[in-house]
Design an enzyme around this catalytic site. Sequence first.
Site, PDB file in Angstrom:
ATOM      1  N   HIS A 145       0.854  -1.180   0.000  1.00 23.42           N
ATOM      2  CA  HIS A 145       0.000   0.000   0.000  1.00 23.42           C
ATOM      3  C   HIS A 145       0.892   1.231   0.000  1.00 23.42           C
ATOM      4  CE1 HIS A 145      -3.928  -1.806   0.156  1.00 23.42           C
ATOM      5  NE2 HIS A 145      -3.596  -2.562   1.190  1.00 23.42           N
ATOM      6  N   ASP A 175      -0.029   6.494  -4.250  1.00 20.88           N
ATOM      7  CA  ASP A 175      -1.235   6.159  -5.001  1.00 20.88           C
ATOM      8  C   ASP A 175      -1.575   7.235  -6.023  1.00 20.88           C
ATOM      9  OD1 ASP A 175      -1.511   3.833  -3.617  1.00 20.88           O
ATOM     10  OD2 ASP A 175      -3.315   4.399  -2.508  1.00 20.88           O
TER      11      ASP A 175
END
Length: 386
Positions: A145, A175
């Site tokens: 992540h 991200d």
Amino acid sequence: MSEPVNSALPPLDGVRVLDFSTLLPGPLAGLILADAGAEVIKIERPGTGEEMRHYTPSFGDSSGNYALLNGGKRCITIDLKASDAVEKLTPLIQSSNVIIEQFRPGVMDRLGLGFDAVSKINPGIIYCSITGYGQTGPARDQAGHDMNYLARSGLLMMGGDDTGKPVIPPGLIADIGGGALPAVINILLALRQAETTGQGAHLDISMTDGLFAWSFWAQAETTLTGIAPKPGNALLSGGSPRYQIYTTKDGQFMAAAPLEEKFWQNFCSILDIPENERDEKPDPTAMIRRISDRVSSEPAAYWRERLSGLDTCVTLAQTFDQALDDPLFKDRGLFDKQVSSGSEQTIPALPTPLAPIYRSRQSQTVRVPDLGEGNETFLPTQASKQ
């Protein structure tokens, strides 16, 4: 003589995007393309849809997070593992310009929807694969992540507290900055190239690769001196009084970034530091303490008045609700667009990083797509089975 371009049309009018991605990077990339005029068809699991639909806070039958990232798109549901999935998707693949996917390397190949297979159906397809570590290399299959990618790239270790422990960034840098934005940039480049060659491309977007542009100054320092920046000790990570967060008497925070000399001199003047005592280079830590003591001696209102009308590159930090209500952003129309839940409930849409000239061409209200609402339109042979 060529026809004049209709400037009222959004720049990606006529572009169709199939979005197989979930959560944040791919959906945000798709949202930016949709806001620029593309038709984005989101592909989700039958029954439950993607994970983001179930996040809190709720918004209608979905979630606020899902609504902000997917408002204005269409949605179909299909079991990608079904034996006839590729056959059912083939007409859509043939009529699309772009595919976005975010699975681990090899997953789409096993489903019969990898780049090689899809490009046989549509040789001009722009196929964008977003992963943590890229399609090749020893980490290609590792899960991760945002914070994992920051840690691997060295970016996480540049900011830290007094002990050197890194802090958790409040924004999802990998991200968005390493995934979604590079994806959009490369999709647009590939679309431009396809206009002249007719050939598609497989875009390998690694979120970790994309982080190095965020730390260009650290690369220069490390490669030229052989010494990597220590946590919280470099010019832009807490080691300088010219790029620092100071606390006011009433517990508010002053973000001070007077890097250039003219701003530094103005800032020191506001702080009542004599001209012959403004050189911080001999002891930056002592200057940080001195400024901290001075800022903490007065409340935020005092500093707001002192800062008014003078260029210092110093800003009193706002909470997020204050930012949403800031006249600056209202005046620029950042939150004029709305997302509807399908009922009377609406919330401001997520402002994508498009220039105002393109924002002005967007619909002012978009709807959150219902799960499978586009099946009858885009997968008519499947509609009765969903």
